[in-house]
Write a protein that holds these residues in place. Structure first.
Motif, PDB file in Angstrom:
ATOM      1  N   ASP A 153      25.621  53.397  20.919  1.00 13.52           N
ATOM      2  CA  ASP A 153      24.933  53.410  22.062  1.00 13.52           C
ATOM      3  C   ASP A 153      24.043  54.603  22.016  1.00 13.52           C
ATOM      4  O   ASP A 153      23.972  55.468  21.265  1.00 13.52           O
ATOM      5  CB  ASP A 153      25.790  53.607  23.427  1.00 13.52           C
ATOM      6  N   TYR A 154      23.192  54.544  23.050  1.00 13.79           N
ATOM      7  CA  TYR A 154      22.306  55.720  23.393  1.00 13.79           C
ATOM      8  C   TYR A 154      23.016  56.957  23.829  1.00 13.79           C
ATOM      9  O   TYR A 154      23.328  56.873  25.071  1.00 13.79           O
ATOM     10  CB  TYR A 154      21.018  55.349  24.118  1.00 13.79           C
ATOM     11  N   ARG A 155      23.281  58.089  22.877  1.00 10.17           N
ATOM     12  CA  ARG A 155      24.079  59.144  23.364  1.00 10.17           C
ATOM     13  C   ARG A 155      23.228  60.286  22.888  1.00 10.17           C
ATOM     14  O   ARG A 155      23.433  60.941  21.947  1.00 10.17           O
ATOM     15  CB  ARG A 155      25.208  58.963  22.660  1.00 10.17           C
ATOM     16  N   PRO A 156      22.303  60.808  23.703  1.00 13.41           N
ATOM     17  CA  PRO A 156      21.527  61.951  23.415  1.00 13.41           C
ATOM     18  C   PRO A 156      22.274  63.245  23.323  1.00 13.41           C
ATOM     19  O   PRO A 156      21.972  64.105  22.728  1.00 13.41           O
ATOM     20  CB  PRO A 156      20.647  62.147  24.622  1.00 13.41           C
ATOM     21  N   VAL A 166      18.075  68.750  34.579  1.00 12.32           N
ATOM     22  CA  VAL A 166      18.998  67.823  34.679  1.00 12.32           C
ATOM     23  C   VAL A 166      18.835  67.174  36.116  1.00 12.32           C
ATOM     24  O   VAL A 166      18.906  65.856  36.182  1.00 12.32           O
ATOM     25  CB  VAL A 166      20.400  68.665  34.725  1.00 12.32           C
ATOM     26  N   ALA A 167      18.543  67.822  37.067  1.00 12.23           N
ATOM     27  CA  ALA A 167      18.588  67.086  38.393  1.00 12.23           C
ATOM     28  C   ALA A 167      17.297  66.117  38.640  1.00 12.23           C
ATOM     29  O   ALA A 167      17.413  64.870  39.352  1.00 12.23           O
ATOM     30  CB  ALA A 167      17.987  68.262  39.504  1.00 12.23           C
ATOM     31  N   ALA A 168      16.199  66.115  37.659  1.00 18.00           N
ATOM     32  CA  ALA A 168      15.351  65.258  37.632  1.00 18.00           C
ATOM     33  C   ALA A 168      15.639  63.818  36.715  1.00 18.00           C
ATOM     34  O   ALA A 168      14.860  62.880  37.039  1.00 18.00           O
ATOM     35  CB  ALA A 168      13.924  65.925  36.944  1.00 18.00           C
ATOM     36  N   ASN A 169      16.776  64.115  36.012  1.00 19.19           N
ATOM     37  CA  ASN A 169      17.326  62.838  35.654  1.00 19.19           C
ATOM     38  C   ASN A 169      16.486  62.141  34.562  1.00 19.19           C
ATOM     39  O   ASN A 169      16.266  60.957  34.518  1.00 19.19           O
ATOM     40  CB  ASN A 169      17.844  61.889  36.639  1.00 19.19           C
ATOM     41  N   TYR A 184      17.759  56.436  35.387  1.00 16.60           N
ATOM     42  CA  TYR A 184      16.911  57.882  34.774  1.00 16.60           C
ATOM     43  C   TYR A 184      15.899  57.668  35.628  1.00 16.60           C
ATOM     44  O   TYR A 184      15.346  56.600  36.121  1.00 16.60           O
ATOM     45  CB  TYR A 184      16.694  57.343  33.312  1.00 16.60           C
ATOM     46  N   GLY A 185      15.178  58.800  36.109  1.00 15.06           N
ATOM     47  CA  GLY A 185      14.104  58.912  36.819  1.00 15.06           C
ATOM     48  C   GLY A 185      14.369  59.191  38.120  1.00 15.06           C
ATOM     49  O   GLY A 185      13.543  59.712  38.889  1.00 15.06           O
ATOM     50  N   PRO A 215      15.762  60.648  30.621  1.00 15.39           N
ATOM     51  CA  PRO A 215      16.448  59.918  29.751  1.00 15.39           C
ATOM     52  C   PRO A 215      17.165  60.856  28.847  1.00 15.39           C
ATOM     53  O   PRO A 215      18.130  60.379  28.085  1.00 15.39           O
ATOM     54  CB  PRO A 215      15.376  59.017  28.916  1.00 15.39           C
ATOM     55  N   ASN A 216      16.636  61.998  28.614  1.00 13.07           N
ATOM     56  CA  ASN A 216      17.514  63.058  27.553  1.00 13.07           C
ATOM     57  C   ASN A 216      18.431  64.039  28.387  1.00 13.07           C
ATOM     58  O   ASN A 216      18.729  65.048  28.270  1.00 13.07           O
ATOM     59  CB  ASN A 216      16.555  63.801  26.786  1.00 13.07           C
ATOM     60  N   ARG A 217      18.723  63.405  29.817  1.00 10.03           N
ATOM     61  CA  ARG A 217      19.708  64.361  30.831  1.00 10.03           C
ATOM     62  C   ARG A 217      20.941  64.829  30.206  1.00 10.03           C
ATOM     63  O   ARG A 217      21.312  65.951  30.179  1.00 10.03           O
ATOM     64  CB  ARG A 217      19.930  63.627  31.926  1.00 10.03           C
TER      65      ARG A 217
END
Length: 269
Positions: free
Chosen positions: A131-134, A89-92, A184-185, A94-96
């Motif tokens: 929307d993009y909602r992983p 998660v901390a790395a953020n 992201y990133g 796209p699939n955070r």
């Protein structure tokens, strides 16, 4: 109320009545407050609200959530969480949101099972499918139900029904976790989250309701509705905001000329 909207409302109540008991993942926002109110109407004391306490959620949102559940007369449980300790998660990436929701809703589900609650539900609505909602994938894997999506209710319809039910959140600005303000990133830290929270409080104090402060390292990108951008042309207000943001820790402050929109950081995906 139109017949179509009334039918959706009745369908929602009927669906909720099909459960013996429910735990509502509760943020205090428009959707989860509406869902909690209808669930309370459908099942009475067999409904509880569960709120997560974390650095991803501003303190004022937690305070408001507590007040709302008290007003609704609903039992309220809290779970202290540290999202930054969840692997990845901390790395953020796209699939955070997937990683985060999978871990957090696992905890909510465990609490519900411990309390003998049959089902955990969340406030995702029909618009969330556009929307993009992983995070929705995580909910599906954990068998978390989304009654508002099942009832085909949009955000606009939920606001209209909330107003009909005299819920104070009917016109509340949309909110999302503070991590959604960081591209992201770019690593997420507690320091950045605190800076974002303080910066958005500055804008709220200046009279802006629907807004975001996107954090690009030391640059703050302000998003406000298009019709409110002109307010930022006032020299004194701009200087006041810039000085406040500098004290918070931002080296630069910019205004996004596209204005506020949900999921703007998803535009690069």
């Amino acid at each position: 109320m139109t017949k179509q909207l009334k039918d959706k409302y009745e369908d929602l109540k009927k669906y909720l009545q099909g459960f013996d008991s429910l735990a509502v993942a509760y943020s205090g926002g428009v959707d989860s407050t509406f869902l909690l109110a209808v669930a309370k109407e459908a099942l009475g004391e067999k409904v509880i609200a569960v709120t997560l306490l974390s650095a991803f959620v501003p303190e004022h949102e937690i305070t408001e959530a507590k007040l709302l559940t008290s007003t609704l007369g609903t039992h309220h449980e809290f779970i202290r969480v540290d999202e930054l300790s969840i692997p990845g998660v901390a790395a953020n990436p796209p699939n955070r949101c997937y990683l985060c929701k999978k871990a957090l809703f696992t905890q909510i589900k465990a609490l519900a099972e411990k309390m003998g609650i049959q089902q955990v539900v969340d406030g995702s609505n029909l618009d969330d499918e556009g929307d993009y909602r992983p995070g929705l994938q995580a909910l599906a894997e954990l068998e978390i139900k989304s009654p508002l999506r099942i009832a085909q209710l949009t955000k606009t319809e939920i606001r209209a029904l909330s107003q009909m039910l005299n819920l104070p959140t009917w016109d509340k600005p949309s909110f999302a976790c503070l991590a959604s303000r960081i591209p992201y990133g770019e690593p997420i830290t507690k320091e950045k989250l605190a800076m974002i929270e303080k910066a958005e409080l500055v804008l709220m104090a200046a009279g802006f309701k629907q807004m975001r402060v996107r954090c690009h390292d030391k640059l703050a990108r302000i998003e406000v509705p298009e019709e409110a951008i002109s307010l930022l042309l006032d020299h004194d207000l701009r200087m006041k905001i810039a000085e406040a943001f500098a004290k918070i820790g931002f080296s630069y402050t910019a205004v996004d000329i596209k204005g506020y929109r949900t999921g703007s950081l998803n535009e690069v995906l």
